[in-house]
Design an enzyme around this catalytic site. Structure first.
Site, PDB file in Angstrom:
ATOM      1  N   ARG A  78      11.004  13.585  16.886  1.00  0.00           N
ATOM      2  CA  ARG A  78      10.619  12.176  16.854  1.00  0.00           C
ATOM      3  C   ARG A  78       9.578  11.992  15.754  1.00  0.00           C
ATOM      4  O   ARG A  78       8.500  12.589  15.810  1.00  0.00           O
ATOM      5  CB  ARG A  78      10.044  11.751  18.211  1.00  0.00           C
ATOM      6  N   HIS A 122       5.266   2.624  14.068  1.00  0.00           N
ATOM      7  CA  HIS A 122       4.180   3.366  14.721  1.00  0.00           C
ATOM      8  C   HIS A 122       2.878   2.955  14.028  1.00  0.00           C
ATOM      9  O   HIS A 122       2.194   3.783  13.417  1.00  0.00           O
ATOM     10  CB  HIS A 122       4.442   4.870  14.647  1.00  0.00           C
ATOM     11  N   GLU A 167       4.166   2.259  21.509  1.00  0.00           N
ATOM     12  CA  GLU A 167       2.993   1.808  22.260  1.00  0.00           C
ATOM     13  C   GLU A 167       2.481   0.428  21.867  1.00  0.00           C
ATOM     14  O   GLU A 167       1.342   0.296  21.381  1.00  0.00           O
ATOM     15  CB  GLU A 167       1.868   2.843  22.129  1.00  0.00           C
ATOM     16  N   ASN A 291       5.187   7.595  26.989  1.00  0.00           N
ATOM     17  CA  ASN A 291       4.087   8.390  26.449  1.00  0.00           C
ATOM     18  C   ASN A 291       3.042   8.470  27.548  1.00  0.00           C
ATOM     19  O   ASN A 291       2.498   7.453  27.975  1.00  0.00           O
ATOM     20  CB  ASN A 291       3.464   7.710  25.223  1.00  0.00           C
ATOM     21  N   TYR A 293      -0.514  10.377  28.941  1.00  0.00           N
ATOM     22  CA  TYR A 293      -1.671  11.253  28.714  1.00  0.00           C
ATOM     23  C   TYR A 293      -2.527  11.425  29.969  1.00  0.00           C
ATOM     24  O   TYR A 293      -2.959  12.521  30.265  1.00  0.00           O
ATOM     25  CB  TYR A 293      -2.510  10.737  27.537  1.00  0.00           C
ATOM     26  N   GLU A 352       5.976  11.297  24.330  1.00  0.00           N
ATOM     27  CA  GLU A 352       4.704  11.917  23.939  1.00  0.00           C
ATOM     28  C   GLU A 352       4.015  12.461  25.172  1.00  0.00           C
ATOM     29  O   GLU A 352       3.986  11.796  26.216  1.00  0.00           O
ATOM     30  CB  GLU A 352       3.723  10.910  23.300  1.00  0.00           C
TER      31      GLU A 352
HETATM   32  C1  FCB Z   1      -0.807   8.080  21.213  1.00  0.00           C
HETATM   33  C2  FCB Z   1      -0.261   7.737  19.842  1.00  0.00           C
HETATM   34  C3  FCB Z   1      -0.106   8.911  18.936  1.00  0.00           C
HETATM   35  C4  FCB Z   1      -1.246   9.899  19.067  1.00  0.00           C
HETATM   36  C5  FCB Z   1      -1.512  10.230  20.519  1.00  0.00           C
HETATM   37  C6  FCB Z   1      -2.631  11.223  20.725  1.00  0.00           C
HETATM   38  O1  FCB Z   1      -1.389   6.950  21.789  1.00  0.00           O
HETATM   39  O2  FCB Z   1       1.001   7.130  19.976  1.00  0.00           O
HETATM   40  O3  FCB Z   1       0.042   8.434  17.622  1.00  0.00           O
HETATM   41  O4  FCB Z   1      -2.351   9.441  18.404  1.00  0.00           O
HETATM   42  O5  FCB Z   1      -1.811   9.052  21.224  1.00  0.00           O
END
Ligand code: FCB
Length: 446
Positions: A78, A122, A167, A291, A293, A352
């Site tokens: 990607r 992006h 995002e 995505n 985290y 992600e």
């Molecule tokens: C996400 C972004 C990516 C990167 C990660 C750590 O929010 O999409 O570009 O910066 O965080």
């Protein structure tokens, strides 16, 4: 030894990057200026004044980088296409030399047996569009569809699936509401049209992709939202935050309507025109990119401002960025999406997931990033648990292939499986790279 997990047949493994974070070569082959080129030179905008002018020099070193990917045994890569390389002025003339780069990259990937999964936006908007209002301007959505046509017209024959946006939540909040990312506007809730126009741009671009018979995905930053207690005020605050972060960007796509944003005292009537929601939801999604985290813990507001307070999650490890490590949050998120959207939820791909670690190359030349291995292993296991609970997850792309320009943090946060020395551009695969290769191969050998 890696643990072999129960994952669906054909589950796809990948890595992710983004144009401004890795490419460099910002003034080559006719590339126009982007909002990030402008933002990084503002005093204090990026830590230590770092910029993406060179980044990982991927523009010139993509062959070496694809070789690293082939060695990993990836199914997919990607990456994102830089709009200002393809349409330097944001609208109008197409720069064929910019498309040539992505054609070289795509062909190199295909020759390595890796499926390209491009993201069309992006965050590196052409600066000329910013001068016309950026995503606050409805017109930008139409320009996005034209740019999509230029890219897909050239590469669509070789690329089956496309991600429209990365995002839109983070771009709206960091870029337009808080001003900590480009374009650096700090408009708080007045930034809301930037959400709608991105979604409209998605819908218009999706129609273009459909016209070429291509599959359509979008990558959203999603978070399971937990109230800090069962006190009704905390629960209501968590619902408000969930509406802003998750539902604002999923309900229109999957249900064809906006969530109630009454807690924020805002209305969407002013900028949502008749027919827009049909465009946004109309083309459907072949896949939802997630995505992930970390989860978010929310309490009732402490003052008159926003209707929630973001509170720290205690008792868990944190990444170098300070982000809490909660792997099961990914399972919780995926199961929650399935419960909320039911049959309207398309198959999910994790587009992600990863962590920053203060990695250094040791005296023996190795990078021992055990923290990252544990992080990734925990999250992949969480995906397997979600699959066991019935969620249709088709793939996992880790962020990131290599250390890169981490937006406002410059080169201070390292997310890669491959270490990059930004002085010499030397790439050093970390321990996590070897671990990921083993994980992929263990899931193939069945
Ligand atoms: C996400 C972004 C990516 C990167 C990660 C750590 O929010 O999409 O570009 O910066 O965080």
């Amino acid at each position: 030894m890696v643990k072999r997990l129960e994952l669906p047949v054909g589950f796809r493994w990948g890595v992710s990057t983004a144009s401004y974070q890795v490419e460099g070569a910002v003034a080559e082959d006719g590339r126009g200026r982007s909002i990030w080129d402008e933002f990084v030179v503002r005093p204090g905008a990026v830590k230590d004044g770092h910029t993406g002018a060179v980044a990982c020099d991927h523009y010139h070193r993509y062959r070496e980088d694809v070789a690293l990917m082939r060695e990993l045994g990836l199914d997919g890569y990607r990456f994102s296409v830089a709009w200002p390389r393809v349409v330097p002025g944001g609208s109008g003339a197409v720069n064929s030399a910019g498309l040539d780069f992505y054609e070289r990259l795509v062909d190199e990937l295909l020759a390595a047996g890796i499926t390209p999964l491009p993201t069309l936006f992006h965050w590196d908007l052409p600066q000329e569009l910013e001068e016309g209002g950026g995503w606050l301007a409805r017109d930008t959505a139409y320009r996005f569809a034209e740019y999509t046509e230029a890219v897909v017209g050239r590469l669509g024959d070789r690329v089956p699936a496309w991600i429209t946006l990365n995002e839109p939540f983070v771009h709206m909040v960091y870029g337009y509401a808080l001003g900590i990312h480009a374009p650096g506007r700090a408009m708080m809730l007045d930034a809301l049209p930037a959400a709608h126009h991105q979604l409209l741009g998605h819908g218009l671009a999706a129609e273009v992709l459909r016209g070429h018979g291509r599959q359509v995905l979008i990558a959203n930053n999603l978070t399971p939202v937990r109230p800090s207690s069962q006190d009704p005020a905390d629960v209501a605050a968590a619902e408000a935050y969930d509406a802003l972060h998750n539902r604002l960007f999923l309900d229109p796509l999957l249900l064809g309507r906006y969530p109630d944003l009454g807690a924020f005292g805002v209305e969407t009537e002013g900028f949502v025109r008749e027919g827009d929601l049909a465009v946004i939801s109309g083309s459907g999604l072949d896949g939802l990119g997630v995505n992930y985290y970390n989860p978010t813990l929310i309490s009732a507001p402490v003052d008159e401002g926003l209707p929630f307070t973001d509170v720290p999650i205690e008792g868990v490890e944190r990444t170098a960025f300070g982000w809490p490590v909660v792997p099961d949050g990914l399972r919780e998120l995926l199961v929650g999406l399935r419960e909320r959207y039911g049959a309207a939820l398309p198959p999910v791909t994790i587009t992600e997931n990863g962590c920053s670690v203060a990695d250094e190359v040791g005296p023996d030349g190795a990078v021992d990033d055990r923290f990252r291995i544990d992080y990734l292993a925990g999250h992949v296991e969480a995906v397997a648990r979600a699959v066991a609970e019935g969620v249709d997850v088709r793939g996992y792309y880790t962020w990131s292939l290599m250390d890169n320009f981490e937006w406002a943090e410059g080169y201070h946060q390292r997310f890669g499986l491959v270490h990059v020395d930004f002085e010499t551009q030397r790439r050093t695969p970390k321990a996590s790279y070897a671990w990921y290769r083993e994980l992929i191969s263990a899931h193939r050998a069945c």
